[in-house]
Design a protein around this motif. Structure first.
Motif, mmCIF file in Angstrom:
data_model
loop_
_atom_site.group_PDB
_atom_site.id
_atom_site.type_symbol
_atom_site.label_atom_id
_atom_site.label_comp_id
_atom_site.label_asym_id
_atom_site.label_seq_id
_atom_site.Cartn_x
_atom_site.Cartn_y
_atom_site.Cartn_z
ATOM 1 N N ARG A 174 -22.835 -5.415 16.814
ATOM 2 C CA ARG A 174 -21.417 -5.127 17.069
ATOM 3 C C ARG A 174 -20.611 -5.555 15.843
ATOM 4 N N VAL A 175 -20.033 -4.584 15.149
ATOM 5 C CA VAL A 175 -19.238 -4.880 13.955
ATOM 6 C C VAL A 175 -17.991 -3.994 13.964
ATOM 7 N N GLY A 176 -16.857 -4.580 13.671
ATOM 8 C CA GLY A 176 -15.614 -3.838 13.508
ATOM 9 C C GLY A 176 -14.907 -4.296 12.249
ATOM 10 N N GLY A 177 -13.945 -3.534 11.802
ATOM 11 C CA GLY A 177 -13.230 -3.945 10.597
ATOM 12 C C GLY A 177 -12.240 -2.910 10.130
ATOM 13 N N GLY A 178 -11.671 -3.175 8.970
ATOM 14 C CA GLY A 178 -10.679 -2.273 8.409
ATOM 15 C C GLY A 178 -10.668 -2.343 6.900
ATOM 16 N N SER A 179 -10.006 -1.371 6.286
ATOM 17 C CA SER A 179 -9.887 -1.336 4.833
ATOM 18 C C SER A 179 -8.568 -0.694 4.441
ATOM 19 N N LEU A 180 -8.142 -0.991 3.223
ATOM 20 C CA LEU A 180 -6.931 -0.390 2.647
ATOM 21 C C LEU A 180 -7.272 0.094 1.256
ATOM 22 N N ASN A 181 -6.935 1.350 0.992
ATOM 23 C CA ASN A 181 -7.342 2.040 -0.232
ATOM 24 C C ASN A 181 -6.105 2.511 -0.997
ATOM 25 N N LEU A 182 -6.073 2.283 -2.312
ATOM 26 C CA LEU A 182 -5.003 2.784 -3.172
ATOM 27 C C LEU A 182 -5.617 3.677 -4.240
ATOM 28 N N ASP A 183 -5.117 4.910 -4.359
ATOM 29 C CA ASP A 183 -5.667 5.899 -5.293
ATOM 30 C C ASP A 183 -4.615 6.316 -6.316
ATOM 31 N N TYR A 184 -5.088 6.511 -7.556
ATOM 32 C CA TYR A 184 -4.248 7.037 -8.636
ATOM 33 C C TYR A 184 -5.017 8.150 -9.328
ATOM 34 N N ALA A 185 -4.425 9.354 -9.386
ATOM 35 C CA ALA A 185 -5.076 10.521 -9.991
ATOM 36 C C ALA A 185 -4.243 11.007 -11.169
ATOM 37 N N PRO A 186 -4.509 10.480 -12.379
ATOM 38 C CA PRO A 186 -3.712 10.901 -13.543
ATOM 39 C C PRO A 186 -3.906 12.367 -13.892
ATOM 40 N N THR A 187 -5.096 12.928 -13.581
ATOM 41 C CA THR A 187 -5.366 14.352 -13.762
ATOM 42 C C THR A 187 -6.104 14.850 -12.519
ATOM 43 N N SER A 188 -6.288 16.158 -12.441
ATOM 44 C CA SER A 188 -6.914 16.733 -11.253
ATOM 45 C C SER A 188 -8.393 16.386 -11.125
ATOM 46 N N ASN A 189 -9.038 15.989 -12.223
ATOM 47 C CA ASN A 189 -10.482 15.719 -12.165
ATOM 48 C C ASN A 189 -10.845 14.258 -12.424
ATOM 49 N N LEU A 190 -9.857 13.367 -12.360
ATOM 50 C CA LEU A 190 -10.147 11.937 -12.521
ATOM 51 C C LEU A 190 -9.417 11.149 -11.452
ATOM 52 N N LEU A 191 -10.113 10.168 -10.864
ATOM 53 C CA LEU A 191 -9.551 9.393 -9.768
ATOM 54 C C LEU A 191 -9.871 7.919 -9.971
ATOM 55 N N PHE A 192 -8.829 7.087 -10.001
ATOM 56 C CA PHE A 192 -8.972 5.635 -10.068
ATOM 57 C C PHE A 192 -8.626 5.069 -8.695
ATOM 58 N N ARG A 193 -9.517 4.215 -8.143
ATOM 59 C CA ARG A 193 -9.337 3.725 -6.787
ATOM 60 C C ARG A 193 -9.604 2.221 -6.699
ATOM 61 N N VAL A 194 -8.857 1.573 -5.821
ATOM 62 C CA VAL A 194 -9.060 0.157 -5.507
ATOM 63 C C VAL A 194 -9.044 0.033 -3.989
ATOM 64 N N GLU A 195 -10.012 -0.723 -3.442
ATOM 65 C CA GLU A 195 -10.094 -0.864 -1.984
ATOM 66 C C GLU A 195 -10.442 -2.290 -1.595
ATOM 67 N N GLY A 196 -9.773 -2.780 -0.572
ATOM 68 C CA GLY A 196 -10.123 -4.047 0.054
ATOM 69 C C GLY A 196 -10.656 -3.789 1.451
ATOM 70 N N ARG A 197 -11.708 -4.513 1.847
ATOM 71 C CA ARG A 197 -12.363 -4.240 3.128
ATOM 72 C C ARG A 197 -12.797 -5.537 3.792
ATOM 73 N N VAL A 198 -12.634 -5.611 5.106
ATOM 74 C CA VAL A 198 -13.061 -6.766 5.889
ATOM 75 C C VAL A 198 -13.845 -6.261 7.092
ATOM 76 N N LEU A 199 -15.012 -6.853 7.348
ATOM 77 C CA LEU A 199 -15.824 -6.566 8.525
ATOM 78 C C LEU A 199 -16.032 -7.861 9.301
ATOM 79 N N ARG A 200 -16.052 -7.724 10.627
ATOM 80 C CA ARG A 200 -16.265 -8.898 11.474
ATOM 81 C C ARG A 200 -17.280 -8.553 12.551
#
Length: 369
Positions: A315-341
């Motif tokens: 039994r595991v639950g959790g959540g995450s928050l993701n921030l994305d930056y796409a300076p061009t249509s074919n490049l993606l910079f992402r940062v994510e924080g995640r916690v599982l319990r």
């Protein structure tokens, strides 16, 4: 004299008029070049993962994507060719990275680096018949992180098929409805581990441009050849909805059942759910929040395909928050924080002792072409 001057002027005027009517064709009348049926594609996803709890350099065993911790790594790099002339199609793609290392560990060495390899044709109008290795018909999330709403994949996605080998017949009933039937080597198997084949189907319905409804199923015996049969039933359901130009929502629910080895014994079941909310903050910025939950009798599938009656439930639950930056249509910079319990102590803490909570941070730069 005037007549002599008028003669060449008249000839020039006539020649100019003739050139305007019989010269080079108008640019609008030139046919556009026919697109080549052969295309090259590629993808590279470099990342840095930091675990907030524990000191291991690998993340928990049920996480396969971006699974290295506290180091710079390559999650998945893909390069391939696709061919499609509207009657015949196919693809060959190779990949490498920590995702391949973790998720293809049980596959034969010669096949581990095959991302896709299939050939197909149209047996009749609006239908395709493909044979080979291709992406799974199950799940809301792709093996390529750029196609997913979150950087890391949900627990349900990590523990359901991401690739398949077999035969696939798809039919576009109309512009809103696509039906697919499959005969497969098994549950994420490149090579069959027994002599039994698995069956699958998928229904995708898009009643409006904003709403997509998917139903996918799997049925088969996934035990090794020398083991007792344990038939597996699985269903994946998801809905995605673009509420506004900025706000998108998605909900996913999976449920499965697998027989135990002893006849007449209650089957092991599992169910899992996830909810996603994605919001476009600006032209190049977006954020996604995810909640997820996973339950499995005796840890079936997520910890073992052959659980015993004494194994603990998962039994595991959790959540995450993701921030994305796409300076061009074919490049993606992402940062994510995640916690599982977990209800039980599944995760090692900094001292190496079992703990109920696990957290990580992951950043990625992904390029596609």
């Amino acid at each position: 004299m005037k007549a002599l001057i008028a003669l060449p002027v008249g000839l020039l005027t006539a020649a100019s008029a003739l050139a305007q009517t019989t010269g080079a064709p108008d640019s609008a009348a030139v046919a556009a070049p026919t697109p080549s049926p052969l295309t090259v594609y590629g993808f590279a996803d470099g990342y840095y993962g930091y675990d907030l709890t524990g000191k291991s350099q690998t993340r928990p065993g049920f996480l396969y994507s971006h699974h290295r911790a506290n180091e710079f790594a390559l999650n998945n790099a893909v390069v391939g060719l696709r061919y499609d002339d509207e009657r015949v199609r196919g693809a060959v793609g190779l990949h490498a990275g920590t995702y391949v290392e973790a998720n293809y560990a049980a596959e034969p060495q010669v096949l581990k680096h095959v991302y896709e390899a299939y050939a197909g044709f149209r047996p009749f109008a609006k239908a395709w018949l493909d044979l080979g290795i291709f992406g799974s018909h199950i799940g809301f999330e792709s093996a390529l992180s750029k196609d997913n709403w979150t950087l890391t994949r949900s627990l349900m996605a990590e523990n359901s098929p991401y690739y398949e080998s077999g035969a696939r017949l798809s039919y576009e009933a109309d512009s809103k409805l696509t039906l697919t039937g499959l005969v497969l080597n098994g549950w994420q198997n490149l090579r069959d581990n027994n002599r039994a084949k698995a069956l699958g189907w998928q229904i995708q319905w898009k009643p409006t441009a904003k709403l997509l409804i998917n139903s996918s199923a799997f049925y088969g015996n996934e035990q090794p050849q020398d083991s007792a049969r344990r038939r597996r039933y699985f269903h994946d359901f998801y809905v995605s909805y673009a509420a506004t130009d900025k706000l998108s929502l998605a909900g996913v629910f999976d449920v499965g059942k697998q027989e135990q080895a002893a006849r007449g014994t209650k089957a092991d079941t599992w169910h899992t759910a996830a909810a996603f909310v994605r919001y476009k903050l600006a032209a190049k910025w977006s954020a996604t929040a995810r909640y997820e939950y996973y339950y499995a009798d005796r840890g079936v599938i997520i910890r073992s395909i052959m659980p015993t009656p004494t194994d603990a439930n998962f039994r595991v639950g959790g959540g995450s928050l993701n921030l994305d930056y796409a300076p061009t249509s074919n490049l993606l910079f992402r940062v994510e924080g995640r916690v599982l319990r977990s209800r039980d102590a599944l995760f090692p803490d900094d001292a190496g002792q079992p703990a109920q909570t696990y957290g990580n941070l992951t950043s990625s730069i992904a390029l596609s072409f």
